[in-house]
Design an enzyme around this catalytic site. Sequence first.
Site: not given
Ligand SMILES: [Zn+2]
Length: 191
Positions: A68, A70, A99, A102
């Site tokens: 991701h 992040e 999410c 993260c």
């Molecule tokens: Zn995430």
Amino acid sequence: MEPWRPSPRNPMDRIDPKTFHFQFPNLRYASGRKLCYLCFQVERDYFYYNDSDWGVFRNKVHPWAPCHAEQCFLSWFRDQYPYRDEDYNVTWFLSWSPCPTCAEEVVEFLEEYRNLTLSIFTSRLYYFWHPSYQEGLCKLWDAGVQLDIMSCDEFEYCWDNFVYHKRKRFQRWNLLKDYDFLAAELQEILR
Ligand SMILES: [Zn+2]
């Protein structure tokens, strides 16, 4: 396609205007937008000078190395700034909010970097109706992260700093379509 620098951990330079206007609007539901963009700025007070760094990450969707946006940032930051005691001001402009995984990783990261402040402006709320996503946002908030929905000022700032705008002036077009809904929803979640 945006130009990527050779290492998969490095941020890209800027995003093109079309991508920005497609990926960043404040929308309640945004089908077809599976990518997440993270524009960041890092400011550091280092003895006698101010240092700043900026760039853009996008989530990597390769099945053999999903990451991701992040997570890409966190791993890049740890490499780039190994000194954990310094003062850092980090700002993220995200197309989708983090999410739950993260969010957890960001909380751990903030425990490592005690003198780092993180502000997150997000354009949209990812699964805002889902309890575990809401909980993720609350954990960030409790860890001291400033959370807000991107509004006109942030869009203009991103346009000026993270988009290949070729001197074209910022146009808000449909960017703020569901801003009021999302701002109210975020407030409700964090209450
Ligand atoms: Zn995430």
